[in-house]
Design an enzyme around this catalytic site. Structure first.
Site, PDB file in Angstrom:
ATOM      1  N   HIS A  81       0.821  -1.208   0.000  1.00 27.24           N
ATOM      2  CA  HIS A  81       0.000   0.000   0.000  1.00 27.24           C
ATOM      3  C   HIS A  81       0.859   1.264   0.000  1.00 27.24           C
ATOM      4  O   HIS A  81       2.025   1.247   0.405  1.00 27.24           O
ATOM      5  CB  HIS A  81      -0.928  -0.001   1.204  1.00 27.24           C
ATOM      6  CG  HIS A  81      -2.055  -0.978   1.059  1.00 27.24           C
ATOM      7  ND1 HIS A  81      -3.039  -1.114   1.991  1.00 27.24           N
ATOM      8  CD2 HIS A  81      -2.348  -1.868   0.075  1.00 27.24           C
ATOM      9  CE1 HIS A  81      -3.898  -2.029   1.598  1.00 27.24           C
ATOM     10  NE2 HIS A  81      -3.490  -2.515   0.434  1.00 27.24           N
ATOM     11  N   GLU A  83       0.760   3.975   1.843  1.00 24.45           N
ATOM     12  CA  GLU A  83       1.247   4.402   3.157  1.00 24.45           C
ATOM     13  C   GLU A  83       2.451   3.571   3.575  1.00 24.45           C
ATOM     14  O   GLU A  83       3.438   4.103   4.084  1.00 24.45           O
ATOM     15  CB  GLU A  83       0.153   4.246   4.230  1.00 24.45           C
ATOM     16  CG  GLU A  83      -1.141   4.951   3.910  1.00 24.45           C
ATOM     17  CD  GLU A  83      -2.169   4.054   3.248  1.00 24.45           C
ATOM     18  OE1 GLU A  83      -3.337   4.085   3.685  1.00 24.45           O
ATOM     19  OE2 GLU A  83      -1.830   3.321   2.290  1.00 24.45           O
ATOM     20  N   CYS A 118      -7.012   4.791   5.638  1.00 22.15           N
ATOM     21  CA  CYS A 118      -5.992   3.753   5.754  1.00 22.15           C
ATOM     22  C   CYS A 118      -6.675   2.453   6.165  1.00 22.15           C
ATOM     23  O   CYS A 118      -7.602   2.452   6.976  1.00 22.15           O
ATOM     24  CB  CYS A 118      -4.975   4.126   6.825  1.00 22.15           C
ATOM     25  SG  CYS A 118      -4.051   5.635   6.504  1.00 22.15           S
ATOM     26  N   CYS A 122      -2.345  -0.655   7.531  1.00 26.60           N
ATOM     27  CA  CYS A 122      -1.627   0.610   7.388  1.00 26.60           C
ATOM     28  C   CYS A 122      -1.800   1.498   8.617  1.00 26.60           C
ATOM     29  O   CYS A 122      -0.884   2.235   8.977  1.00 26.60           O
ATOM     30  CB  CYS A 122      -2.055   1.330   6.114  1.00 26.60           C
ATOM     31  SG  CYS A 122      -1.380   0.534   4.624  1.00 26.60           S
TER      32      CYS A 122
END
Length: 164
Positions: A81, A83, A118, A122
């Site tokens: 991801h 993040e 998120c 995350c």
């Protein structure tokens, strides 16, 4: 009189949106930018681990093929991801007290992801990185500000809540 200057939060969200354009997910592409003291210290987008084939190259999303709902079973996702990619690209001491700016786009329509946030994995990374604030883009000019302490105080993982 010149053009009105873009506010700083939307400026960083604009950067996150540009970063998202590098994403290789067939469903949703996010861009993340980590900022501390008005300096960009890291960025990341959604994509397969280095050296592995991207879903956009393969033309298939395993989670979509298995009809897995948004926000669930991320361990089956081939991508890292946005993040997470931003966090692993920055030293922790630089992230302590920082802000993360997140923009999510639907890969097919180009529209903003509705109620973007998120994922649970995350969130844990953001907490441990020492990031204190997350700004999430809702549209070109509007965003939500989330204090990471809220994720610590209201731990949905203790309640078994999935998705977002």
């Amino acid at each position: 009189m010149g053009k009105e200057r873009r506010d700083k939060i939307n400026y960083y969200l604009d950067l996150a949106e540009v970063v998202a354009q590098r994403g290789t997910c067939l469903r949703r592409n996010y861009g993340a930018v980590i900022v501390k003291n008005d300096e960009v210290i890291s960025s990341g987008y959604v994509g397969a681990p280095r050296g592995r084939q991207n879903c956009s190259d393969m033309g298939v999303c395993i989670r979509e093929k298995m009809m897995i709902p948004r926000g669930e079973r991320y361990e089956l996702c081939r991508s890292v991801h946005a993040e997470a990619n931003a966090i692993i690209s920055a030293p922790r001491h630089e992230m302590i007290g920082s802000a993360l700016f997140l923009a999510g786009m639907d890969a097919r329509t180009g529209e903003y992801v509705e109620n973007a946030c998120c994922c649970a994995m995350c969130k844990r990374l953001v907490i441990n990185a020492g990031i204190v604030t997350v700004y999430v883009r809702d549209d070109k000019d509007h965003y939500r500000r989330i204090e990471v302490q809220e994720w610590i105080d209201n731990d949905e993982s203790a309640e078994g809540v999935t998705g977002y």
